[in-house]
Design a protein around this motif. Structure first.
Motif, PDB file in Angstrom:
ATOM      1  N   ARG A  55     -18.429  -6.770 -46.438  1.00 20.17           N
ATOM      2  CA  ARG A  55     -19.240  -7.586 -45.520  1.00 20.17           C
ATOM      3  C   ARG A  55     -18.351  -8.481 -44.675  1.00 20.17           C
ATOM      4  O   ARG A  55     -18.551  -8.628 -43.470  1.00 20.17           O
ATOM      5  CB  ARG A  55     -20.261  -8.430 -46.286  1.00 20.17           C
ATOM      6  CG  ARG A  55     -21.407  -7.632 -46.844  1.00 20.17           C
ATOM      7  CD  ARG A  55     -22.534  -8.476 -47.449  1.00 20.17           C
ATOM      8  NE  ARG A  55     -22.100  -9.516 -48.356  1.00 20.17           N
ATOM      9  CZ  ARG A  55     -22.190 -10.832 -48.113  1.00 20.17           C
ATOM     10  NH1 ARG A  55     -22.740 -11.272 -47.009  1.00 20.17           N
ATOM     11  NH2 ARG A  55     -21.776 -11.714 -48.988  1.00 20.17           N
ATOM     12  N   SER A  56     -17.347  -9.096 -45.311  1.00 19.59           N
ATOM     13  CA  SER A  56     -16.427  -9.980 -44.584  1.00 19.59           C
ATOM     14  C   SER A  56     -15.660  -9.218 -43.508  1.00 19.59           C
ATOM     15  O   SER A  56     -15.298  -9.793 -42.483  1.00 19.59           O
ATOM     16  CB  SER A  56     -15.440 -10.630 -45.553  1.00 19.59           C
ATOM     17  OG  SER A  56     -16.133 -11.461 -46.453  1.00 19.59           O
ATOM     18  N   ALA A  57     -15.430  -7.936 -43.744  1.00 18.31           N
ATOM     19  CA  ALA A  57     -14.710  -7.114 -42.772  1.00 18.31           C
ATOM     20  C   ALA A  57     -15.615  -6.679 -41.619  1.00 18.31           C
ATOM     21  O   ALA A  57     -15.143  -6.073 -40.666  1.00 18.31           O
ATOM     22  CB  ALA A  57     -14.105  -5.894 -43.460  1.00 18.31           C
ATOM     23  N   GLY A  58     -16.921  -6.962 -41.712  1.00 19.71           N
ATOM     24  CA  GLY A  58     -17.807  -6.695 -40.583  1.00 19.71           C
ATOM     25  C   GLY A  58     -18.912  -5.689 -40.811  1.00 19.71           C
ATOM     26  O   GLY A  58     -19.689  -5.410 -39.895  1.00 19.71           O
ATOM     27  N   THR A  60     -22.362  -4.131 -41.380  1.00 21.84           N
ATOM     28  CA  THR A  60     -23.719  -4.646 -41.203  1.00 21.84           C
ATOM     29  C   THR A  60     -24.502  -4.517 -42.498  1.00 21.84           C
ATOM     30  O   THR A  60     -25.237  -5.427 -42.880  1.00 21.84           O
ATOM     31  CB  THR A  60     -24.448  -3.875 -40.078  1.00 21.84           C
ATOM     32  OG1 THR A  60     -23.719  -4.082 -38.868  1.00 21.84           O
ATOM     33  CG2 THR A  60     -25.876  -4.360 -39.905  1.00 21.84           C
ATOM     34  N   GLU A  75     -26.582  -7.857 -43.244  1.00 19.72           N
ATOM     35  CA  GLU A  75     -26.159  -9.065 -42.528  1.00 19.72           C
ATOM     36  C   GLU A  75     -26.943  -9.175 -41.223  1.00 19.72           C
ATOM     37  O   GLU A  75     -27.010  -8.215 -40.466  1.00 19.72           O
ATOM     38  CB  GLU A  75     -24.657  -9.001 -42.220  1.00 19.72           C
ATOM     39  CG  GLU A  75     -23.781  -9.112 -43.445  1.00 19.72           C
ATOM     40  CD  GLU A  75     -23.898 -10.456 -44.128  1.00 19.72           C
ATOM     41  OE1 GLU A  75     -23.859 -11.501 -43.449  1.00 19.72           O
ATOM     42  OE2 GLU A  75     -24.029 -10.463 -45.356  1.00 19.72           O
ATOM     43  N   ARG A  77     -26.123 -11.071 -38.677  1.00 22.41           N
ATOM     44  CA  ARG A  77     -25.128 -11.114 -37.599  1.00 22.41           C
ATOM     45  C   ARG A  77     -25.712 -11.668 -36.302  1.00 22.41           C
ATOM     46  O   ARG A  77     -25.581 -11.093 -35.231  1.00 22.41           O
ATOM     47  CB  ARG A  77     -24.526  -9.730 -37.356  1.00 22.41           C
ATOM     48  CG  ARG A  77     -23.906  -9.092 -38.573  1.00 22.41           C
ATOM     49  CD  ARG A  77     -22.408  -9.280 -38.605  1.00 22.41           C
ATOM     50  NE  ARG A  77     -21.847  -8.551 -39.746  1.00 22.41           N
ATOM     51  CZ  ARG A  77     -21.167  -9.155 -40.705  1.00 22.41           C
ATOM     52  NH1 ARG A  77     -20.963 -10.454 -40.655  1.00 22.41           N
ATOM     53  NH2 ARG A  77     -20.678  -8.464 -41.699  1.00 22.41           N
TER      54      ARG A  77
END
Length: 176
Positions: A55-58, A60, A75, A77
């Motif tokens: 999740r921290s790496a992006g 969704t 997320e 976002r």
């Protein structure tokens, strides 16, 4: 899938009622799932876990699965928080979905009221509240008032309101 909510101020006993109500409903042969609205700081994921790293790496969405269960984290976002109806689309159909929280959402609800909370009743401002579970008698309300400790009676009310057909009656539970 029938939907019924538990609404009330923080500290009113929504979660306590939910944990007492679930075995009663399931004991009557109903399939039941729950959905709970959480505070903004809520997180099921923890630093150091691979899913957290994804999740921290992006990512969704991250789905974590084992032999016992799976969980999908999505997320936002920057997107708006989804409504209860939008979230329900992700759930497997069951006889009854009991929602805790989401008190501003349009679905039938049982208001949980405890006088010691010192908070006003929600039902005058929420037309979706169809009954009240209270720890004290309430005389000036047009809604049915149930004892917060009458779990069988509350289950009877929800089953009747949702027009559910239990497959069996739990021991000690009276007819609805």
């Amino acid at each position: 899938m029938h939907v019924f909510g538990l609404a009330g101020w923080s500290g009113s006993g929504k979660t306590t009622l939910m944990t007492r109500l679930l075995p009663e409903l399931i004991g009557r042969g109903l399939t039941v799932s729950t959905m709970k609205h959480a505070h903004h700081a809520f997180d099921v994921d923890q630093p150091g876990k691979d899913s957290y790293t994804h999740r921290s790496a992006g990512a969704t969405e991250v789905l974590v699965a084992s032999a016992n269960r799976w969980a999908l984290m999505h997320e936002h976002r920057g997107a708006p928080e989804p409504t209860a109806a939008e979230l329900m689309r992700h759930m497997t159909p069951v006889d009854l979905l009991v929602i805790e929280g989401f008190k501003r959402e349009p679905h039938p609800k049982l208001e949980i009221y405890r006088r010691a909370n010192g908070k006003p009743l929600l039902h005058p401002d929420d037309p979706d509240i169809v009954a009240i579970a209270s720890d004290v008698p309430l005389e000036k309300t047009p809604l049915p008032v149930l004892s917060i400790d009458d779990i069988a009676g509350i289950a009877d009310f929800i089953i009747g309101h949702c027009r559910l057909q239990p497959r069996r009656v739990a021991a000690g539970a009276g007819p609805g």
